[in-house]
Design a protein around this motif. Structure first.
Motif, PDB file in Angstrom:
ATOM      1  N   ASP A 180      30.976  29.382  36.077  1.00 30.12           N
ATOM      2  CA  ASP A 180      31.949  30.490  36.053  1.00 30.12           C
ATOM      3  C   ASP A 180      32.610  30.569  34.680  1.00 30.12           C
ATOM      4  N   MET A 181      32.358  31.659  34.001  1.00 35.90           N
ATOM      5  CA  MET A 181      32.866  31.817  32.639  1.00 35.90           C
ATOM      6  C   MET A 181      34.388  31.887  32.563  1.00 35.90           C
ATOM      7  N   SER A 182      35.028  32.418  33.603  1.00 34.52           N
ATOM      8  CA  SER A 182      36.464  32.655  33.521  1.00 34.52           C
ATOM      9  C   SER A 182      37.258  31.353  33.388  1.00 34.52           C
ATOM     10  N   GLN A 183      36.684  30.233  33.807  1.00 35.53           N
ATOM     11  CA  GLN A 183      37.379  28.951  33.677  1.00 35.53           C
ATOM     12  C   GLN A 183      37.526  28.533  32.217  1.00 35.53           C
ATOM     13  N   LYS A 184      36.663  29.048  31.365  1.00 40.79           N
ATOM     14  CA  LYS A 184      36.718  28.709  29.951  1.00 40.79           C
ATOM     15  C   LYS A 184      37.551  29.715  29.164  1.00 40.79           C
ATOM     16  N   GLY A 185      38.210  30.639  29.864  1.00 39.25           N
ATOM     17  CA  GLY A 185      39.014  31.636  29.187  1.00 39.25           C
ATOM     18  C   GLY A 185      38.196  32.781  28.622  1.00 39.25           C
ATOM     19  N   VAL A 186      36.939  32.851  29.014  1.00 38.62           N
ATOM     20  CA  VAL A 186      36.076  33.936  28.561  1.00 38.62           C
ATOM     21  C   VAL A 186      36.137  35.038  29.613  1.00 38.62           C
TER      22      VAL A 186
ATOM     23  N   SER B 210      35.163  38.164  31.977  1.00 41.01           N
ATOM     24  CA  SER B 210      33.931  38.751  32.492  1.00 41.01           C
ATOM     25  C   SER B 210      33.725  40.091  31.794  1.00 41.01           C
ATOM     26  N   LEU B 211      32.557  40.646  31.928  1.00 41.24           N
ATOM     27  CA  LEU B 211      32.291  41.939  31.318  1.00 41.24           C
ATOM     28  C   LEU B 211      33.267  42.990  31.843  1.00 41.24           C
TER      29      LEU B 211
END
Length: 74
Positions: free
Chosen positions: A1-7, A9-10
């Protein structure tokens, strides 16, 4: 899950990216596009004719997609 890295989502990126090129268009121009059924190629040509610079069909397609999403919500 990208959101955990502060990135973002599209979807988050698109939603938070207020620099969408068409947001700088005059409001009446935006309104005409939003109420039109014209395709991106026609809109791109029209924008160029009325003096909007740096118009590309791919840029206009983002607005056409947004228009479709807004219509689906209403």
């Amino acid at each position: 899950d990208m959101s955990q890295k502060g990135v973002p989502s599209l979807d988050e990126y698109v939603e938070n990216n207020s620099t969408a090129w068409w947001k700088s268009l005059p409001q009446d121009v935006q309104d005409q596009i939003m109420s039109s059924d014209a395709g991106s190629a026609v809109i791109a040509k029209w924008l160029t004719v009325i003096g909007i610079e740096d118009v590309t069909r791919s840029k206009v397609e983002t607005l056409v997609l947004y228009r479709s999403e807004q219509r689906a919500k209403s």
